[in-house]
Design an enzyme around this catalytic site. Structure first.
Site, short mmCIF file in Angstrom:
data_model
loop_
_atom_site.label_atom_id
_atom_site.label_comp_id
_atom_site.label_asym_id
_atom_site.label_seq_id
_atom_site.Cartn_x
_atom_site.Cartn_y
_atom_site.Cartn_z
N LYS A 125 -8.00 -0.40 -7.70
CA LYS A 125 -6.70 -0.66 -7.07
C LYS A 125 -6.92 -0.88 -5.60
O LYS A 125 -7.58 -0.10 -4.93
CB LYS A 125 -5.78 0.57 -7.28
CG LYS A 125 -4.41 0.39 -6.71
CD LYS A 125 -3.47 -0.23 -7.72
CE LYS A 125 -2.24 -0.80 -7.10
NZ LYS A 125 -2.29 -2.24 -6.78
N GLN A 148 -10.75 2.64 0.33
CA GLN A 148 -9.72 2.72 -0.71
C GLN A 148 -10.05 3.79 -1.76
O GLN A 148 -9.14 4.40 -2.32
CB GLN A 148 -9.60 1.34 -1.37
CG GLN A 148 -8.29 1.10 -2.09
CD GLN A 148 -7.15 0.67 -1.17
OE1 GLN A 148 -7.36 -0.15 -0.30
NE2 GLN A 148 -5.98 1.22 -1.37
N LYS A 153 -8.80 7.06 -0.17
CA LYS A 153 -7.35 6.99 0.03
C LYS A 153 -6.63 7.15 -1.31
O LYS A 153 -5.69 7.93 -1.44
CB LYS A 153 -7.00 5.62 0.63
CG LYS A 153 -5.53 5.42 0.88
CD LYS A 153 -5.18 3.98 1.23
CE LYS A 153 -6.04 3.42 2.33
NZ LYS A 153 -5.47 2.22 2.94
N LYS A 167 -10.85 -3.92 -3.56
CA LYS A 167 -10.25 -4.76 -2.51
C LYS A 167 -10.70 -6.19 -2.76
O LYS A 167 -11.75 -6.42 -3.38
CB LYS A 167 -10.71 -4.31 -1.12
CG LYS A 167 -9.81 -4.72 0.00
CD LYS A 167 -8.62 -3.80 0.16
CE LYS A 167 -7.61 -4.34 1.15
NZ LYS A 167 -6.53 -3.41 1.43
N GLY A 220 -0.91 -6.65 -2.17
CA GLY A 220 -0.99 -7.46 -0.95
C GLY A 220 -1.76 -6.75 0.15
O GLY A 220 -2.12 -5.59 0.03
N ASP A 221 -2.04 -7.46 1.19
CA ASP A 221 -2.64 -6.92 2.42
C ASP A 221 -2.37 -7.98 3.49
O ASP A 221 -1.44 -8.80 3.33
CB ASP A 221 -4.15 -6.66 2.23
CG ASP A 221 -4.78 -5.87 3.37
OD1 ASP A 221 -4.53 -4.66 3.46
OD2 ASP A 221 -5.51 -6.46 4.20
N THR A 260 4.31 1.55 3.03
CA THR A 260 3.19 1.90 3.92
C THR A 260 3.72 2.37 5.27
O THR A 260 3.31 3.41 5.79
CB THR A 260 2.22 0.72 4.09
OG1 THR A 260 1.86 0.25 2.79
CG2 THR A 260 0.98 1.12 4.85
N ASN A 279 4.09 -6.41 7.79
CA ASN A 279 4.73 -5.49 6.85
C ASN A 279 4.67 -4.03 7.31
O ASN A 279 5.69 -3.34 7.38
CB ASN A 279 4.07 -5.64 5.47
CG ASN A 279 4.56 -4.62 4.48
OD1 ASN A 279 3.99 -3.55 4.35
ND2 ASN A 279 5.66 -4.92 3.81
N SER A 334 2.46 1.68 -4.97
CA SER A 334 1.93 0.73 -5.96
C SER A 334 1.63 1.47 -7.26
O SER A 334 1.87 0.95 -8.36
CB SER A 334 0.63 0.08 -5.44
OG SER A 334 0.91 -1.00 -4.61
P1 NDP Z 1 0.57 -8.48 7.73
O1 NDP Z 1 -0.18 -9.72 7.46
O2 NDP Z 1 1.95 -8.34 7.23
O3 NDP Z 1 0.62 -8.22 9.32
C1 NDP Z 1 -0.55 -8.11 10.06
C2 NDP Z 1 -0.19 -8.01 11.53
O4 NDP Z 1 -1.36 -7.76 12.29
C3 NDP Z 1 0.40 -9.30 12.07
O5 NDP Z 1 1.28 -8.99 13.11
C4 NDP Z 1 -0.85 -10.02 12.61
O6 NDP Z 1 -0.58 -10.96 13.62
C5 NDP Z 1 -1.61 -8.86 13.18
N1 NDP Z 1 -3.05 -9.17 13.17
C6 NDP Z 1 -3.81 -9.55 12.13
N2 NDP Z 1 -5.07 -9.77 12.50
C7 NDP Z 1 -5.09 -9.51 13.83
C8 NDP Z 1 -6.11 -9.53 14.79
N3 NDP Z 1 -7.38 -9.87 14.50
N4 NDP Z 1 -5.78 -9.18 16.07
C9 NDP Z 1 -4.50 -8.84 16.40
N5 NDP Z 1 -3.50 -8.80 15.51
C10 NDP Z 1 -3.80 -9.12 14.25
O7 NDP Z 1 -0.36 -7.29 7.21
P2 NDP Z 1 0.03 -5.80 6.85
O8 NDP Z 1 1.10 -5.32 7.76
O9 NDP Z 1 0.22 -5.72 5.39
O10 NDP Z 1 -1.34 -5.03 7.16
C11 NDP Z 1 -1.66 -4.54 8.46
C12 NDP Z 1 -2.76 -3.50 8.35
O11 NDP Z 1 -2.32 -2.43 7.50
C13 NDP Z 1 -4.08 -3.99 7.76
O12 NDP Z 1 -5.14 -3.27 8.35
C14 NDP Z 1 -3.96 -3.58 6.30
O13 NDP Z 1 -5.22 -3.45 5.67
C15 NDP Z 1 -3.27 -2.24 6.45
N6 NDP Z 1 -2.58 -1.75 5.26
C16 NDP Z 1 -1.60 -2.50 4.66
C17 NDP Z 1 -0.95 -2.00 3.55
C18 NDP Z 1 0.21 -2.72 2.91
O14 NDP Z 1 0.83 -2.13 2.02
N7 NDP Z 1 0.56 -3.93 3.34
C19 NDP Z 1 -1.37 -0.72 2.94
C20 NDP Z 1 -2.33 0.01 3.71
C21 NDP Z 1 -2.93 -0.51 4.80
P3 NDP Z 1 -0.57 -12.53 13.27
O15 NDP Z 1 0.80 -12.81 12.77
O16 NDP Z 1 -0.89 -13.19 14.57
O17 NDP Z 1 -1.64 -12.74 12.25
#
Ligand code: NDP
Length: 451
Positions: A88, A109, A112, A124, A163-164, A207, A238, A383
């Protein structure tokens, strides 16, 4: 074996995977006392086995862009551990995706998912495909091509992706549609599905909400709360959106949001109305966070350089910090700034956003630090709740799911603190979360023999 022997073993097999090695380093430093105490775990080489994926699938994804040109991307699924349940973990679509990044995420993961208390193994996946600037049709064609290969390696009892970064509700919809067509099966093979076709209420929010529930428990543990606290949040996707929302619900004030180009500071606080603007900007219009400062005149926008030696967002004065964008976005220098400004708590919404040097500095200076594998586990936990609802063929109400999420975050907080205390590091959430997660998986592996 010494800690260095373990590190050398993993390094010799994964020399060119810095992110993966970074994640392994953090875990072995925390769990070494457990290995010292349990000769049976050492004999069975449980830690060494955990660092080797059970299966690593890499595949070609061909698709045609709107100009009729053939595009070639690389897809992956890392099936890291099935000791306590089906693999997962999310799918990430971002140009920075490679084997090292996905192995670090899959490794994290494992622990977690174990912390959630649900029967979820670790995995992943993703692709180096960049959704930015792509048309709706291109995104759909890419998702269909990606699932064309992935479908033969997953199913609802074996491996259940979500998603991620770069994979939200829209992409999950296209991926699910493709899986259904290829396999003739309507099942809970993906989570994060839409409401009305298998999705769970609160999964989208989980999250970010779970992160803030966890932070509130940390504050309560020192007799305080998030009420009235000023918070820094990075990212605007997200996790960030729903972290900001829950900070608001609990009476705190989030004053920043960012994307990969820059960040905004709104000292008056991001209200629910302003947050709805961010949601629409990011989820529907695919715009840049800069537009927030164009719309709300009190806010200031500042560009960030991904190659700079620090991120000025972490220089803003606040009580709490929630990095919610990506890995290694908070370094040692950033932590110096946070400490100087009197930050009391840093809870990770992203996976591995703080560098090891930064973490040490925070802990040494008495800042409460929550590792992502504990504080952002609410997403995968929900999830897991979506999977249970799919298996049962039922839907739970918003309140039922939110109550369960709340309880899960409370439990993760408790077991992390208890493990830290038992192993002589009271209050150290990183050590506690790693140990509690490791013990659960180790015992399952021990029971299942050498396979
Ligand atoms: P999204 O794609 O929805 O959002 C990612 C955000 O981070 C965007 O604002 C993006 O900006 C920014 N970002 C991405 N890459 C970079 C970078 N190299 N430098 C600066 N800003 C960056 O992703 P999520 O919100 O889903 O995920 C964010 C984090 O949370 C990740 O580390 C993910 O692994 C973790 N996570 C997510 C979960 C989930 O349920 N979604 C669960 C647990 C952890 P831009 O628009 O410019 O790309």
């Amino acid at each position: 074996m010494t800690i260095q022997d373990y590190l050398d073993f993993v390094k010799s097999r994964n020399a060119h995977e810095p992110e993966f090695l970074q994640a392994v380093d953090e875990v072995i430093l925390s769990i070494y006392p457990v290995l010292e105490r349990h000769a049976e775990f050492r004999k069975l080489k449980l830690f060494e086995r955990m660092t080797e994926p059970e299966r690593l699938i890499s595949f070609r994804v061909n698709w045609m862009d709107d100009q009729g040109e053939v595009q070639i991307n690389r897809g992956y699924r890392v099936q890291m551990s099935s000791a306590i349940g089906p693999y997962k973990g999310g799918l990430r679509f971002h140009p920075s995706v490679n084997q090292s990044v996905l192995k670090f995420l899959a490794f994290e993961q494992i622990f977690k998912n174990a912390l959630t208390g649900e029967p979820l193994g670790g995995g992943k996946g993703g692709s180096d495909f960049d959704p930015k600037g792509k048309s709706e049709n291109e995104i759909m064609r890419f998702c269909q091509a990606f699932m064309g290969e992935l479908a033969r390696h997953i199913d609802h009892r074996t491996d259940v992706p979500a998603g991620d970064i770069g994979v939200g509700g829209r992409e999950i919809g296209y991926l699910f549609g493709a899986y259904k067509k290829f396999t003739k099966e309507f099942s809970g093979v993906l989570t994060g599905k839409g409401i009305g076709w298998g999705g769970s209420l609160i999964r989208t929010e989980a999250t970010g909400y779970g992160l803030v529930y966890f932070a509130e428990y940390m504050m309560q543990n020192i007799g305080s709360s998030l009420k009235g606290k000023t918070c820094l949040v990075s990212g605007s996707g997200n996790v960030s959106q729903y972290a900001i929302e829950k900070i608001l619900h609990l009476g705190g004030k989030a004053i920043t949001a960012s994307d990969s180009n820059g960040f905004i500071v709104d000292e008056s606080g991001i209200t629910q109305e302003k947050l709805e603007f961010i949601k629409d900007l990011k989820n529907n219009r695919r715009g840049r966070i800069k537009e927030y400062a164009d719309k709300y005149k009190g806010a200031v926008y500042q560009e960030i350089s991904l190659t700079a030696d620090h991120n000025p967002l972490w220089k803003i004065k606040a009580d709490c910090a929630f990095p919610c964008a990506t890995q290694n976005e908070v370094n040692e220098k950033d932590c110096h700034h946070l400490i100087k400004n009197g930050v009391k708590l840093l809870a990770e919404g992203a996976n591995m956003p703080t560098t090891p040097e930064g973490i040490n500095l925070l802990i040494d200076n008495g800042v409460m630090y929550a590792p992502g594998k504990a504080s952002n586990a609410g997403g995968v936990a929900t999830s897991g709740l979506e999977m249970t609802q799919n298996y049962m063929g039922t839907y739970w109400t918003q309140k039922e799911v939110d109550d369960k999420l709340h309880q899960i975050m409370k439990k993760i907080h408790e077991i992390s603190l208890a493990a830290a205390k038992e192993y002589g590091k009271p209050g150290n959430y990183m050590v506690g979360a790693n140990i509690a997660g490791f013990l659960k998986v180790a015992r399952a592996m021990q029971a299942q023999g050498v396979i």
